[in-house]
Design a protein around this motif. Structure first.
Motif, PDB file in Angstrom:
ATOM      1  N   PHE A  96      -1.835  39.013  12.567  1.00  0.00           N
ATOM      2  CA  PHE A  96      -0.923  38.431  13.546  1.00  0.00           C
ATOM      3  C   PHE A  96      -1.682  37.628  14.596  1.00  0.00           C
ATOM      4  CE2 PHE A  96       2.222  42.075  12.676  1.00  0.00           C
ATOM      5  CZ  PHE A  96       2.892  41.320  11.735  1.00  0.00           C
ATOM      6  N   SER A  97      -2.791  38.151  15.046  1.00  0.00           N
ATOM      7  CA  SER A  97      -3.597  37.455  16.033  1.00  0.00           C
ATOM      8  C   SER A  97      -4.146  36.144  15.462  1.00  0.00           C
ATOM      9  CB  SER A  97      -4.742  38.361  16.480  1.00  0.00           C
ATOM     10  OG  SER A  97      -5.438  37.800  17.536  1.00  0.00           O
ATOM     11  N   TYR A  98      -4.586  36.183  14.227  1.00  0.00           N
ATOM     12  CA  TYR A  98      -5.071  34.972  13.560  1.00  0.00           C
ATOM     13  C   TYR A  98      -3.965  33.923  13.481  1.00  0.00           C
ATOM     14  CZ  TYR A  98      -6.625  31.877   9.812  1.00  0.00           C
ATOM     15  OH  TYR A  98      -6.941  30.775   9.066  1.00  0.00           O
ATOM     16  N   LEU A  99      -2.760  34.351  13.112  1.00  0.00           N
ATOM     17  CA  LEU A  99      -1.628  33.423  13.031  1.00  0.00           C
ATOM     18  C   LEU A  99      -1.318  32.803  14.387  1.00  0.00           C
ATOM     19  CD1 LEU A  99       0.846  35.322  10.684  1.00  0.00           C
ATOM     20  CD2 LEU A  99      -0.466  33.267  10.158  1.00  0.00           C
ATOM     21  N   LEU A 135       3.517  27.577  16.396  1.00  0.00           N
ATOM     22  CA  LEU A 135       4.776  28.297  16.207  1.00  0.00           C
ATOM     23  C   LEU A 135       5.713  27.992  17.367  1.00  0.00           C
ATOM     24  CD1 LEU A 135       3.209  31.746  15.247  1.00  0.00           C
ATOM     25  CD2 LEU A 135       4.072  30.018  13.680  1.00  0.00           C
ATOM     26  N   THR A 136       6.989  28.139  17.105  1.00  0.00           N
ATOM     27  CA  THR A 136       7.943  27.978  18.200  1.00  0.00           C
ATOM     28  C   THR A 136       7.758  29.127  19.186  1.00  0.00           C
ATOM     29  OG1 THR A 136       9.679  29.243  17.089  1.00  0.00           O
ATOM     30  CG2 THR A 136       9.607  26.862  16.662  1.00  0.00           C
ATOM     31  N   THR A 137       8.315  28.967  20.355  1.00  0.00           N
ATOM     32  CA  THR A 137       8.156  29.983  21.402  1.00  0.00           C
ATOM     33  C   THR A 137       8.725  31.331  20.970  1.00  0.00           C
ATOM     34  OG1 THR A 137       8.272  28.248  23.074  1.00  0.00           O
ATOM     35  CG2 THR A 137       8.619  30.502  23.816  1.00  0.00           C
ATOM     36  N   ALA A 138       9.890  31.314  20.358  1.00  0.00           N
ATOM     37  CA  ALA A 138      10.517  32.570  19.938  1.00  0.00           C
ATOM     38  C   ALA A 138       9.673  33.274  18.877  1.00  0.00           C
ATOM     39  CB  ALA A 138      11.922  32.307  19.406  1.00  0.00           C
ATOM     40  N   VAL A 165       7.705  36.954  19.097  1.00  0.00           N
ATOM     41  CA  VAL A 165       7.931  38.028  18.125  1.00  0.00           C
ATOM     42  C   VAL A 165       6.612  38.452  17.476  1.00  0.00           C
ATOM     43  CG1 VAL A 165       9.009  38.582  15.913  1.00  0.00           C
ATOM     44  CG2 VAL A 165      10.332  37.442  17.692  1.00  0.00           C
ATOM     45  N   VAL A 166       5.820  37.480  17.053  1.00  0.00           N
ATOM     46  CA  VAL A 166       4.537  37.795  16.415  1.00  0.00           C
ATOM     47  C   VAL A 166       3.602  38.484  17.405  1.00  0.00           C
ATOM     48  CG1 VAL A 166       2.493  36.800  15.320  1.00  0.00           C
ATOM     49  CG2 VAL A 166       4.755  35.969  14.689  1.00  0.00           C
ATOM     50  N   ALA A 167       3.595  38.023  18.648  1.00  0.00           N
ATOM     51  CA  ALA A 167       2.750  38.653  19.666  1.00  0.00           C
ATOM     52  C   ALA A 167       3.190  40.091  19.935  1.00  0.00           C
ATOM     53  CB  ALA A 167       2.798  37.839  20.957  1.00  0.00           C
TER      54      ALA A 167
END
Length: 76
Positions: free
Chosen positions: A30-33, A39-42, A46-48
């Motif tokens: 997730f951190s790599y992504l 990515l969009t803000t939303a 979510v990923v963060a």
């Protein structure tokens, strides 16, 4: 207070050990992504949140493994 030993962290026969590894690996993915993709803000939020939750749960499992004396997971 229970003593915490780093040597107790490595418990390959304990399923919590493997869960901890998977959660920490997912946090890394997730951190790599987050760092390499636009990515969009939303989606970023979510990923963060997933990365943060995985890291917190993984650390909690690691602390639990280090506090475990080994008697509860080796029954039989």
């Amino acid at each position: 207070m229970t003593a915490v030993k780093l040597s107790r962290l490595f418990q390959p026969r304990n399923p919590l050990f493997w869960l901890m590894l998977v959660l920490n690996a997912l946090s890394s993915v997730f951190s790599y992504l987050l760092h390499t993709r636009e990515l969009t803000t939303a989606v970023t939020l979510v990923v963060a949140l997933f990365a943060l939750a995985n890291a917190i749960i993984g650390i909690g499992i690691a602390v639990r493994l280090m506090r475990d004396d080994g008697t509860s997971s080796q029954r039989g």
